[in-house]
Enzyme design. Structure first.
Site, PDB file in Angstrom:
ATOM      1  N   ASN A  54      26.880  49.734  62.845  1.00  0.00           N
ATOM      2  CA  ASN A  54      25.734  49.208  62.099  1.00  0.00           C
ATOM      3  C   ASN A  54      25.481  50.146  60.926  1.00  0.00           C
ATOM      4  O   ASN A  54      24.974  51.257  61.107  1.00  0.00           O
ATOM      5  CB  ASN A  54      24.504  49.121  63.005  1.00  0.00           C
ATOM      6  CG  ASN A  54      23.257  48.679  62.267  1.00  0.00           C
ATOM      7  OD1 ASN A  54      23.326  48.178  61.144  1.00  0.00           O
ATOM      8  ND2 ASN A  54      22.108  48.874  62.891  1.00  0.00           N
ATOM      9  N   TRP A  55      25.836  49.700  59.728  1.00  0.00           N
ATOM     10  CA  TRP A  55      25.689  50.551  58.543  1.00  0.00           C
ATOM     11  C   TRP A  55      24.243  50.642  58.056  1.00  0.00           C
ATOM     12  O   TRP A  55      23.934  51.442  57.186  1.00  0.00           O
ATOM     13  CB  TRP A  55      26.583  50.028  57.415  1.00  0.00           C
ATOM     14  CG  TRP A  55      28.007  50.485  57.519  1.00  0.00           C
ATOM     15  CD1 TRP A  55      28.650  50.906  58.655  1.00  0.00           C
ATOM     16  CD2 TRP A  55      28.971  50.564  56.466  1.00  0.00           C
ATOM     17  NE1 TRP A  55      29.955  51.234  58.379  1.00  0.00           N
ATOM     18  CE2 TRP A  55      30.190  51.033  57.037  1.00  0.00           C
ATOM     19  CE3 TRP A  55      28.943  50.266  55.116  1.00  0.00           C
ATOM     20  CZ2 TRP A  55      31.337  51.236  56.282  1.00  0.00           C
ATOM     21  CZ3 TRP A  55      30.093  50.452  54.363  1.00  0.00           C
ATOM     22  CH2 TRP A  55      31.272  50.933  54.945  1.00  0.00           C
ATOM     23  N   LYS A  56      23.378  49.789  58.586  1.00  0.00           N
ATOM     24  CA  LYS A  56      21.967  49.784  58.181  1.00  0.00           C
ATOM     25  C   LYS A  56      21.871  49.659  56.651  1.00  0.00           C
ATOM     26  O   LYS A  56      22.660  48.929  56.050  1.00  0.00           O
ATOM     27  CB  LYS A  56      21.251  51.011  58.731  1.00  0.00           C
ATOM     28  CG  LYS A  56      21.411  51.128  60.255  1.00  0.00           C
ATOM     29  CD  LYS A  56      20.556  52.203  60.875  1.00  0.00           C
ATOM     30  CE  LYS A  56      20.759  52.243  62.370  1.00  0.00           C
ATOM     31  NZ  LYS A  56      19.880  53.224  63.033  1.00  0.00           N
TER      32      LYS A  56
ATOM     33  N   HIS B 103      16.883  44.514  66.440  1.00  0.00           N
ATOM     34  CA  HIS B 103      17.010  45.966  66.350  1.00  0.00           C
ATOM     35  C   HIS B 103      15.616  46.586  66.285  1.00  0.00           C
ATOM     36  O   HIS B 103      14.698  46.025  65.682  1.00  0.00           O
ATOM     37  CB  HIS B 103      17.819  46.351  65.116  1.00  0.00           C
ATOM     38  CG  HIS B 103      18.263  47.780  65.124  1.00  0.00           C
ATOM     39  ND1 HIS B 103      17.420  48.823  64.793  1.00  0.00           N
ATOM     40  CD2 HIS B 103      19.460  48.351  65.441  1.00  0.00           C
ATOM     41  CE1 HIS B 103      18.070  49.963  64.899  1.00  0.00           C
ATOM     42  NE2 HIS B 103      19.315  49.706  65.296  1.00  0.00           N
TER      43      HIS B 103
ATOM     44  N   GLU C 178      14.401  48.887  64.609  1.00  0.00           N
ATOM     45  CA  GLU C 178      13.888  49.123  63.260  1.00  0.00           C
ATOM     46  C   GLU C 178      13.314  47.842  62.663  1.00  0.00           C
ATOM     47  O   GLU C 178      12.347  47.892  61.893  1.00  0.00           O
ATOM     48  CB  GLU C 178      14.995  49.703  62.380  1.00  0.00           C
ATOM     49  CG  GLU C 178      15.351  51.126  62.788  1.00  0.00           C
ATOM     50  CD  GLU C 178      16.735  51.584  62.366  1.00  0.00           C
ATOM     51  OE1 GLU C 178      17.117  52.691  62.765  1.00  0.00           O
ATOM     52  OE2 GLU C 178      17.431  50.826  61.655  1.00  0.00           O
TER      53      GLU C 178
ATOM     54  N   GLU D 249      19.536  50.065  73.447  1.00  0.00           N
ATOM     55  CA  GLU D 249      19.345  51.194  72.556  1.00  0.00           C
ATOM     56  C   GLU D 249      17.972  51.832  72.809  1.00  0.00           C
ATOM     57  O   GLU D 249      16.955  51.335  72.287  1.00  0.00           O
ATOM     58  CB  GLU D 249      19.422  50.747  71.090  1.00  0.00           C
ATOM     59  CG  GLU D 249      20.792  50.300  70.647  1.00  0.00           C
ATOM     60  CD  GLU D 249      20.928  50.317  69.128  1.00  0.00           C
ATOM     61  OE1 GLU D 249      21.888  50.923  68.637  1.00  0.00           O
ATOM     62  OE2 GLU D 249      20.057  49.749  68.454  1.00  0.00           O
TER      63      GLU D 249
ATOM     64  N   GLY E  41      19.435  57.928  66.249  1.00  0.00           N
ATOM     65  CA  GLY E  41      19.434  58.831  65.111  1.00  0.00           C
ATOM     66  C   GLY E  41      18.781  60.175  65.366  1.00  0.00           C
ATOM     67  O   GLY E  41      18.585  60.956  64.438  1.00  0.00           O
TER      68      GLY E  41
ATOM     69  N   SER F 143      22.798  57.562  69.171  1.00  0.00           N
ATOM     70  CA  SER F 143      23.430  58.873  69.001  1.00  0.00           C
ATOM     71  C   SER F 143      24.789  58.964  69.687  1.00  0.00           C
ATOM     72  O   SER F 143      25.140  59.999  70.276  1.00  0.00           O
ATOM     73  CB  SER F 143      22.506  59.993  69.490  1.00  0.00           C
ATOM     74  OG  SER F 143      21.321  60.051  68.704  1.00  0.00           O
TER      75      SER F 143
ATOM     76  N   GLY G 280      25.436  53.747  64.855  1.00  0.00           N
ATOM     77  CA  GLY G 280      24.830  53.817  63.537  1.00  0.00           C
ATOM     78  C   GLY G 280      25.568  54.756  62.612  1.00  0.00           C
ATOM     79  O   GLY G 280      26.633  54.440  62.092  1.00  0.00           O
ATOM     80  N   GLY G 281      25.014  55.953  62.412  1.00  0.00           N
ATOM     81  CA  GLY G 281      25.549  56.887  61.422  1.00  0.00           C
ATOM     82  C   GLY G 281      27.013  57.212  61.574  1.00  0.00           C
ATOM     83  O   GLY G 281      27.733  57.377  60.574  1.00  0.00           O
TER      84      GLY G 281
END
Length: 242
Positions: free
Chosen positions: A9-11, A88, A90, A158, A164, A202, A223-224
Protein backbone atom coordinates in the site's frame (compact mmCIF):
# COMPACT_ATOMS: atom_id res chain seq x y z
CA UNK A 1 -7.15 -21.88 0.55
CA UNK A 2 -6.44 -18.64 -1.27
CA UNK A 3 -2.93 -18.23 -2.61
CA UNK A 4 -0.48 -16.32 -0.48
CA UNK A 5 -0.61 -12.58 -1.13
CA UNK A 6 2.06 -9.92 -0.59
CA UNK A 7 0.21 -6.62 -0.95
CA UNK A 8 1.84 -3.21 -0.86
CA UNK A 9 0.00 0.00 0.00
CA UNK A 10 1.87 3.06 -1.26
CA UNK A 11 -0.62 5.41 0.42
CA UNK A 12 -0.08 9.05 -0.70
CA UNK A 13 3.36 8.36 -2.10
CA UNK A 14 4.70 7.91 -5.60
CA UNK A 15 5.21 9.75 -8.87
CA UNK A 16 5.57 8.21 -12.33
CA UNK A 17 9.33 8.08 -11.90
CA UNK A 18 8.83 5.75 -8.93
CA UNK A 19 7.19 3.09 -11.07
CA UNK A 20 10.69 1.82 -11.84
CA UNK A 21 10.35 0.10 -8.46
CA UNK A 22 7.58 -2.07 -9.90
CA UNK A 23 9.69 -2.94 -12.90
CA UNK A 24 12.49 -3.97 -10.55
CA UNK A 25 10.07 -6.12 -8.55
CA UNK A 26 8.89 -7.78 -11.75
CA UNK A 27 12.47 -8.54 -12.80
CA UNK A 28 13.47 -10.00 -9.45
CA UNK A 29 10.29 -11.90 -8.69
CA UNK A 30 10.44 -15.65 -9.10
CA UNK A 31 8.35 -16.58 -6.10
CA UNK A 32 5.16 -18.63 -6.05
CA UNK A 33 3.04 -15.99 -4.33
CA UNK A 34 0.74 -13.28 -5.63
CA UNK A 35 2.17 -9.76 -5.53
CA UNK A 36 -0.08 -6.71 -5.49
CA UNK A 37 0.74 -3.01 -5.28
CA UNK A 38 -2.07 -0.61 -4.35
CA UNK A 39 -1.09 2.68 -5.93
CA UNK A 40 -2.36 6.25 -5.83
CA UNK A 41 -5.11 6.55 -8.45
CA UNK A 42 -2.89 8.81 -10.56
CA UNK A 43 -0.50 5.94 -11.28
CA UNK A 44 -2.80 2.99 -11.87
CA UNK A 45 -3.28 3.57 -15.60
CA UNK A 46 0.49 3.71 -16.16
CA UNK A 47 1.10 0.10 -15.14
CA UNK A 48 -0.34 -1.86 -18.06
CA UNK A 49 1.75 -4.84 -19.02
CA UNK A 50 3.58 -5.33 -15.74
CA UNK A 51 3.32 -8.90 -14.35
CA UNK A 52 2.24 -7.55 -10.97
CA UNK A 53 -1.35 -7.05 -9.88
CA UNK A 54 -2.32 -3.40 -9.41
CA UNK A 55 -4.86 -2.17 -6.91
CA UNK A 56 -6.38 1.05 -5.63
CA UNK A 57 -6.60 2.42 -2.11
CA UNK A 58 -10.26 3.47 -2.00
CA UNK A 59 -13.41 3.76 -4.09
CA UNK A 60 -16.78 5.48 -3.84
CA UNK A 61 -19.99 3.70 -2.94
CA UNK A 62 -21.74 4.99 -6.07
CA UNK A 63 -21.17 3.89 -9.65
CA UNK A 64 -21.20 7.48 -10.98
CA UNK A 65 -22.66 10.89 -10.27
CA UNK A 66 -22.03 14.30 -8.75
CA UNK A 67 -19.20 13.36 -6.39
CA UNK A 68 -16.41 15.79 -7.16
CA UNK A 69 -12.97 14.35 -6.52
CA UNK A 70 -14.17 10.78 -5.98
CA UNK A 71 -13.49 7.70 -8.09
CA UNK A 72 -15.85 4.79 -8.66
CA UNK A 73 -14.88 1.14 -8.58
CA UNK A 74 -15.81 0.83 -12.25
CA UNK A 75 -13.38 3.64 -13.11
CA UNK A 76 -10.61 1.83 -11.26
CA UNK A 77 -11.34 -1.42 -13.06
CA UNK A 78 -11.43 0.45 -16.36
CA UNK A 79 -7.78 1.59 -15.98
CA UNK A 80 -6.53 -1.84 -14.93
CA UNK A 81 -7.00 -2.21 -11.18
CA UNK A 82 -7.91 -5.69 -9.97
CA UNK A 83 -8.13 -4.95 -6.23
CA UNK A 84 -9.12 -2.12 -3.93
CA UNK A 85 -8.47 -1.51 -0.24
CA UNK A 86 -11.54 -0.60 1.82
CA UNK A 87 -11.78 0.33 5.47
CA UNK A 88 -8.15 1.24 6.06
CA UNK A 89 -7.80 2.82 9.50
CA UNK A 90 -6.49 6.03 7.95
CA UNK A 91 -9.71 6.32 5.92
CA UNK A 92 -11.81 5.45 8.94
CA UNK A 93 -10.03 8.13 10.99
CA UNK A 94 -9.29 10.89 8.47
CA UNK A 95 -12.58 10.61 6.58
CA UNK A 96 -14.84 9.32 9.37
CA UNK A 97 -15.74 6.16 7.47
CA UNK A 98 -18.06 3.87 9.39
CA UNK A 99 -18.40 0.11 9.07
CA UNK A 100 -21.55 0.70 7.00
CA UNK A 101 -19.64 2.91 4.55
CA UNK A 102 -16.87 0.32 4.28
CA UNK A 103 -19.44 -2.40 3.53
CA UNK A 104 -21.09 -0.21 0.89
CA UNK A 105 -17.75 0.50 -0.79
CA UNK A 106 -16.92 -3.20 -0.74
CA UNK A 107 -20.25 -4.06 -2.38
CA UNK A 108 -19.60 -1.46 -5.07
CA UNK A 109 -16.15 -2.92 -5.67
CA UNK A 110 -17.55 -6.43 -6.00
CA UNK A 111 -20.18 -5.20 -8.46
CA UNK A 112 -17.33 -3.76 -10.57
CA UNK A 113 -15.42 -7.05 -10.48
CA UNK A 114 -12.74 -5.90 -8.05
CA UNK A 115 -11.32 -7.92 -5.18
CA UNK A 116 -11.55 -6.06 -1.88
CA UNK A 117 -9.00 -6.00 0.88
CA UNK A 118 -11.13 -5.06 3.88
CA UNK A 119 -9.09 -3.69 6.77
CA UNK A 120 -9.96 -4.16 10.43
CA UNK A 121 -8.04 -3.58 13.65
CA UNK A 122 -8.04 -2.12 17.12
CA UNK A 123 -6.51 0.98 18.66
CA UNK A 124 -3.94 0.85 21.46
CA UNK A 125 -6.62 1.95 23.95
CA UNK A 126 -8.84 -0.93 22.86
CA UNK A 127 -5.95 -3.40 23.01
CA UNK A 128 -5.03 -2.30 26.53
CA UNK A 129 -8.68 -2.44 27.61
CA UNK A 130 -8.87 -6.09 26.51
CA UNK A 131 -11.60 -5.45 23.93
CA UNK A 132 -9.66 -6.38 20.79
CA UNK A 133 -11.80 -9.36 19.85
CA UNK A 134 -15.01 -7.42 20.47
CA UNK A 135 -13.76 -4.70 18.12
CA UNK A 136 -12.83 -7.30 15.53
CA UNK A 137 -16.27 -8.91 15.78
CA UNK A 138 -18.04 -5.59 15.30
CA UNK A 139 -15.90 -4.64 12.31
CA UNK A 140 -16.29 -8.03 10.65
CA UNK A 141 -20.06 -7.92 11.10
CA UNK A 142 -20.41 -4.34 9.93
CA UNK A 143 -17.72 -3.96 7.27
CA UNK A 144 -17.86 -7.28 5.40
CA UNK A 145 -20.95 -7.44 3.16
CA UNK A 146 -23.01 -10.56 2.69
CA UNK A 147 -21.87 -10.74 -0.95
CA UNK A 148 -18.30 -11.40 0.18
CA UNK A 149 -16.72 -14.66 -0.93
CA UNK A 150 -13.27 -16.20 -0.75
CA UNK A 151 -12.83 -15.19 -4.40
CA UNK A 152 -13.69 -11.50 -4.05
CA UNK A 153 -12.61 -10.63 -0.51
CA UNK A 154 -9.45 -10.64 1.56
CA UNK A 155 -9.39 -9.53 5.19
CA UNK A 156 -6.42 -7.53 6.50
CA UNK A 157 -5.88 -7.42 10.25
CA UNK A 158 -3.99 -4.22 10.97
CA UNK A 159 -3.72 -3.25 14.63
CA UNK A 160 -3.84 0.53 14.39
CA UNK A 161 -1.19 0.97 17.05
CA UNK A 162 1.31 -1.00 14.94
CA UNK A 163 0.87 0.86 11.63
CA UNK A 164 3.99 2.85 10.83
CA UNK A 165 5.11 2.83 14.45
CA UNK A 166 7.68 0.05 14.40
CA UNK A 167 5.66 -1.74 17.09
CA UNK A 168 4.58 -5.25 16.23
CA UNK A 169 2.21 -7.50 18.22
CA UNK A 170 3.66 -10.71 19.56
CA UNK A 171 3.13 -13.75 17.41
CA UNK A 172 0.74 -15.05 20.07
CA UNK A 173 -1.35 -11.87 19.76
CA UNK A 174 -1.39 -12.15 15.98
CA UNK A 175 -2.29 -15.84 16.21
CA UNK A 176 -5.20 -15.14 18.57
CA UNK A 177 -6.75 -12.53 16.30
CA UNK A 178 -6.19 -14.41 13.05
CA UNK A 179 -7.68 -17.59 14.51
CA UNK A 180 -10.67 -15.56 15.70
CA UNK A 181 -11.18 -13.97 12.28
CA UNK A 182 -10.90 -17.36 10.59
CA UNK A 183 -13.49 -18.83 12.96
CA UNK A 184 -15.93 -15.97 12.43
CA UNK A 185 -15.61 -16.12 8.64
CA UNK A 186 -16.02 -19.90 8.65
CA UNK A 187 -19.17 -19.62 10.74
CA UNK A 188 -20.71 -16.89 8.56
CA UNK A 189 -19.81 -17.83 5.00
CA UNK A 190 -20.09 -21.15 3.20
CA UNK A 191 -16.55 -20.69 1.87
CA UNK A 192 -15.32 -18.75 4.89
CA UNK A 193 -12.42 -21.11 5.53
CA UNK A 194 -10.97 -20.07 2.17
CA UNK A 195 -10.75 -16.34 2.83
CA UNK A 196 -7.26 -14.89 2.76
CA UNK A 197 -6.32 -13.15 6.02
CA UNK A 198 -3.39 -10.75 5.81
CA UNK A 199 -1.45 -9.20 8.65
CA UNK A 200 -0.43 -5.55 8.40
CA UNK A 201 1.50 -3.25 10.68
CA UNK A 202 5.25 -2.58 10.59
CA UNK A 203 6.03 -5.70 8.53
CA UNK A 204 9.71 -5.73 7.57
CA UNK A 205 12.12 -8.16 6.00
CA UNK A 206 13.55 -9.05 9.40
CA UNK A 207 10.23 -9.94 11.08
CA UNK A 208 8.25 -11.28 8.12
CA UNK A 209 9.23 -14.94 8.50
CA UNK A 210 8.03 -15.07 12.11
CA UNK A 211 4.74 -13.42 11.18
CA UNK A 212 4.13 -15.73 8.22
CA UNK A 213 4.72 -18.77 10.43
CA UNK A 214 1.57 -17.88 12.41
CA UNK A 215 -1.45 -20.04 11.55
CA UNK A 216 -4.10 -18.39 9.34
CA UNK A 217 -1.72 -15.64 8.20
CA UNK A 218 -1.86 -15.94 4.41
CA UNK A 219 0.15 -12.83 3.57
CA UNK A 220 0.72 -9.21 4.45
CA UNK A 221 -0.51 -5.72 3.70
CA UNK A 222 2.67 -3.65 3.76
CA UNK A 223 3.01 0.12 3.88
CA UNK A 224 6.39 1.87 3.90
CA UNK A 225 8.41 -1.25 3.16
CA UNK A 226 6.57 -1.69 -0.16
CA UNK A 227 7.80 1.60 -1.62
CA UNK A 228 11.21 0.21 -2.56
CA UNK A 229 11.80 -3.12 -4.28
CA UNK A 230 14.88 -3.73 -2.13
CA UNK A 231 12.70 -3.59 0.99
CA UNK A 232 9.65 -5.43 -0.34
CA UNK A 233 11.46 -8.33 -2.00
CA UNK A 234 12.66 -9.92 1.29
CA UNK A 235 9.06 -9.87 2.53
CA UNK A 236 7.88 -11.61 -0.62
CA UNK A 237 10.67 -14.17 -0.27
CA UNK A 238 9.73 -14.84 3.37
CA UNK A 239 6.11 -15.38 2.38
CA UNK A 240 7.09 -17.78 -0.38
CA UNK A 241 9.22 -19.75 2.06
CA UNK A 242 6.48 -20.01 4.70
Amino acid sequence: MRRKLAAGNWKMNGLRADLTQLATLAEQRGYDVDVLICLPATLIGSCAGLPIAIGAQDCHTATHGAHTGDISAAMLADVGATHVITGHSERRTDHHETDAIVAAKSRAAHDAGLITIICIGETLVQREAGTTLDVIDAQLAGSVPDCATADNTVIAYEPIWAIGTGKVPTTDQIAQVHAHIHARLTARFADGAGFGILYGGSVKGDNAAAIFAVPHVTGALVGGASLKAVDFTPIIAALAAS
